[in-house]
Scaffold this active site. Structure first.
Site, PDB file in Angstrom:
ATOM      1  N   SER A   1      15.858  13.931   3.016  1.00 37.72           N
ATOM      2  CA  SER A   1      17.081  13.104   3.823  1.00 37.72           C
ATOM      3  C   SER A   1      16.413  11.974   3.974  1.00 37.72           C
ATOM      4  O   SER A   1      15.644  11.999   4.677  1.00 37.72           O
ATOM      5  CB  SER A   1      18.121  13.622   4.524  1.00 37.72           C
ATOM      6  OG  SER A   1      18.733  12.552   5.449  1.00 37.72           O
TER       7      SER A   1
ATOM      8  N   GLU B   1       2.162   1.089  -3.275  1.00 34.83           N
ATOM      9  CA  GLU B   1       1.046   1.797  -4.416  1.00 34.83           C
ATOM     10  C   GLU B   1       0.718   3.577  -4.231  1.00 34.83           C
ATOM     11  O   GLU B   1       0.663   3.998  -5.028  1.00 34.83           O
ATOM     12  CB  GLU B   1       0.042   0.932  -3.473  1.00 34.83           C
ATOM     13  CG  GLU B   1      -1.523   1.505  -5.459  1.00 34.83           C
ATOM     14  CD  GLU B   1      -2.660   0.659  -4.556  1.00 34.83           C
ATOM     15  OE1 GLU B   1      -3.535   0.214  -5.182  1.00 34.83           O
ATOM     16  OE2 GLU B   1      -3.031   0.319  -3.236  1.00 34.83           O
TER      17      GLU B   1
ATOM     18  N   ARG C   1       0.441  -1.036  -0.324  1.00 33.99           N
ATOM     19  CA  ARG C   1       0.098   0.253   0.221  1.00 33.99           C
ATOM     20  C   ARG C   1       0.459   1.128   0.219  1.00 33.99           C
ATOM     21  O   ARG C   1       0.602   2.234  -0.731  1.00 33.99           O
ATOM     22  CB  ARG C   1      -1.222   0.076   1.279  1.00 33.99           C
ATOM     23  CG  ARG C   1      -2.194  -1.325   1.167  1.00 33.99           C
ATOM     24  CD  ARG C   1      -2.592  -1.455  -0.049  1.00 33.99           C
ATOM     25  NE  ARG C   1      -3.895  -2.003  -0.016  1.00 33.99           N
ATOM     26  CZ  ARG C   1      -3.344  -2.286  -0.997  1.00 33.99           C
ATOM     27  NH1 ARG C   1      -2.243  -2.740  -2.718  1.00 33.99           N
ATOM     28  NH2 ARG C   1      -4.625  -3.953  -1.330  1.00 33.99           N
TER      29      ARG C   1
END
Length: 151
Positions: free
Chosen positions: A114, A91, A88
């Site tokens: 960073s 995605e 997820r």
């Protein structure tokens, strides 16, 4: 003892002892997400903290130097993660990564966030449609610096 073997022992030891990740983090005075990541092999753990964790988890003292060693960071077992929770995030970055990048560049200029000078927090937020997961990445902005090569 390999790092992967030790990670398996850590997970098993935590479950066997009924310890939460939060309890382990508090015992070494570190953030919980950092502690989990370190115990899963992504950060070196200072020797003093390693000794505390080894004792709490019922591990052999030989684990302390393995915990303190600088790890090989990153990497997933597959190019596209298959674990549903990790997928997820993958995605979400596929869908929103370009927009996040554009906003970072618009606000800060040419550079990156960073992941070394960095913190992360995971929290629960009550919501009428079901509790929400709130993940906060807090990374220092590092501008790209283009310099001419010497010589």
């Amino acid at each position: 003892m390999t790092r992967d073997d030790l990670t398996a022992e850590i997970v098993a030891g935590r479950l066997a002892k009924g310890l939460t990740w939060q309890q382990l983090a508090e015992a070494i005075d570190k953030p919980v997400v950092w502690t989990i990541s370190a115990l899963l092999g992504q950060h070196p753990i200072p020797v003093d903290a390693g000794k505390v964790l080894v004792d709490m988890l019922g591990l052999d003292e030989a684990a302390v130097p393995v915990l303190a060693a600088v790890p090989m960071r990153g990497g997933l077992p597959t190019a596209v993660p298959t674990d549903p929770t990790i997928y997820r995030f993958y995605e979400a970055l596929q869908v929103y990564g370009g927009a996040i990048k554009e906003l970072i560049h618009e606000e800060f200029g040419d550079g990156i966030m960073s992941a070394i000078n960095f913190s992360i927090d995971v929290a629960r937020k009550p919501h009428p449609d079901g509790d929400r997961v709130v993940v906060t990445f807090d990374g220092k902005f590092l501008p790209y610096a283009w310099t001419a090569a010497d010589g």
